[in-house]
Design an enzyme around this catalytic site. Sequence first.
Site, short mmCIF file in Angstrom:
data_model
loop_
_atom_site.label_atom_id
_atom_site.label_comp_id
_atom_site.label_asym_id
_atom_site.label_seq_id
_atom_site.Cartn_x
_atom_site.Cartn_y
_atom_site.Cartn_z
N ASN A 45 7.49 -3.98 -0.40
CA ASN A 45 6.03 -4.00 -0.37
C ASN A 45 5.30 -4.71 0.77
O ASN A 45 5.67 -5.54 1.12
CB ASN A 45 5.82 -4.81 -1.82
N TYR B 45 -28.99 14.91 25.43
CA TYR B 45 -28.53 13.91 24.50
C TYR B 45 -27.24 12.85 24.82
O TYR B 45 -27.09 11.87 24.74
CB TYR B 45 -28.59 14.43 23.22
N ARG C 155 -28.71 10.82 27.50
CA ARG C 155 -29.68 9.90 27.04
C ARG C 155 -29.31 9.11 25.88
O ARG C 155 -29.73 7.99 25.80
CB ARG C 155 -30.90 10.78 26.90
N HIS D 221 15.06 3.05 -0.97
CA HIS D 221 13.84 3.47 -0.60
C HIS D 221 13.70 3.71 0.72
O HIS D 221 12.44 4.00 1.32
CB HIS D 221 13.14 2.18 -0.97
N GLU E 101 2.69 5.21 -10.48
CA GLU E 101 1.66 4.87 -9.46
C GLU E 101 0.89 6.13 -9.11
O GLU E 101 1.03 7.26 -8.69
CB GLU E 101 2.66 4.85 -8.16
N TYR F 137 8.51 -8.91 -13.18
CA TYR F 137 8.57 -7.57 -12.54
C TYR F 137 9.36 -7.89 -11.25
O TYR F 137 8.78 -8.50 -10.36
CB TYR F 137 7.23 -6.79 -12.37
N PHE G 75 -0.78 -4.58 -2.77
CA PHE G 75 -0.15 -3.65 -1.81
C PHE G 75 -0.95 -2.28 -1.61
O PHE G 75 -0.44 -1.53 -0.88
CB PHE G 75 1.17 -3.11 -2.22
#
Length: 501
Positions: free
Chosen positions: A200, A282, A285, A88, A415, A58, A331
């Site tokens: 990646n 609060y 405190r 990409h 994906e 791959y 990834f």
Amino acid sequence: MNNQNTYAIGSGLLTYDIIEHILKEDMKLTLSDDAKKKINHCREYLNRKEEDFSKPVYGVTTGFGSLCDRTISKEQLSTLQENLVKSHSCSVGTPVDAVVVKLMLLLKAHALSMGFSGVQVATVERIIDFYNNGILPVVYDRGSLGASGDLAPLANLFLPLIGEGEVVYRNQHFSGTEILKRFGWEPIKLQSKEGLALLNGTQFMSANGIKALIDGWHLVNCFDLFGAMSLEAYDGRIEPFLDCLHQVRPHRGQIETAEIFRRILKGSEIIDRDKQHVQDPYSFRCIPQVHGAVKDAMHHVTEILHIEINSVTDNPTVFPDEDLVVSGGNFHGEPIALAFDYMGVALHELGNISERRVAQLILGKRGLPEFLVAKPGLNSGFMIPQYAAAAVVSQNKMYAWPASCDSIVSSNGQEDLVSMGANSATKLHKIIDNLKIIVAVELMNAAQGIDFRRPLKSSPQIEKVMTEYRKAVPFVEDDVVMADYLKATQDFLEQFDVVIE
């Protein structure tokens, strides 16, 4: 070897402290000899692996994502990698902060130096060349799903290596081709797997996370110091900060916070005097419990990021000694997406409790005038800065919603569950930007309140802050253009180095 001005990539694990030091000292990077050996060893193995096309690998001999079943000829392997980077490179939105871009280059060089990615030494050295020469590729803050790595922003980051894309160098924009010619460099000829190794990985998420940690820890210290000043202005009690109370509920951050407040307040005439009231609200405190829980969250995120930035997060992962090329999911950003969302919730809470302290200070209680100004009514004083703090606190509640709760299927179903960790990471900066406003508002109010306690003095540490702050922003006698004072306070904080003595 590392020397005073140089850090050797591959010489050891990176930590938050080391990275902050590299940035602060503007250190240069080199590639260690050990890293070169690991990188070459892996690349040579992958070169041999390419010869056997009977077993598809791959991203090496196949296409990507849902195109993983398409085999690529040996002659087209380099073209495949270049096409990947080009196709990409689709990050969108706002240009990323220069520090984040530097961190992306640093973290990617470090990840590749581990020798499990199949890249060339020349590729890693060119990344280091960009870092050392201040050549910062133009990357945008949206477009990553935080799952198959940070594909889009990392593609934009590495386009200039092949003579494409755009960079900023000495505040000027250059094309990738122009910057390579300027330095006399040839474009990197990507070999098999290299484009995938560059794209990646979780370096966009991680770089944003590191930047948020640096800014976040600074703000934690600011909120401690100015929270102590607010306690003084409110004439609060020291008992909630006594060590014995926190040893019976020994959360690390809680104990640390109480101890920090005792140090800040040591020697104060205001904290030491007898009090008419037996208890504080609060927001005063419970500072050790709230600020402490934020610190514990930050420590947890720091530990998660330390693992992440010292990991191999591209795909496939190459194990030359085991004769394995493994296609997996390192990834995927889920581990840091959840951590960043946790950090966002924690940081938001710092602003939440700070705004409540401000609101208490302007109520006109405990001897303070209403809205911290003489002649309230004629003067509105500090009425509206609290509005501004409340507005951005409310916005931070929106940003605190976990981005990791979402997922949208991508790559034609391949994906099918993504982390949205990039959104978790980038919205941290929005929360931090709002916190910078909130902490400035608290400092303004706390300083005003302390001045109403005169002639009593606060602790030496707080009086030192008061002296420096009053050089930038004076005591408010009558109404002024409050936006100017808020801006002056923010400018003061940009230069203010918080040191708890």
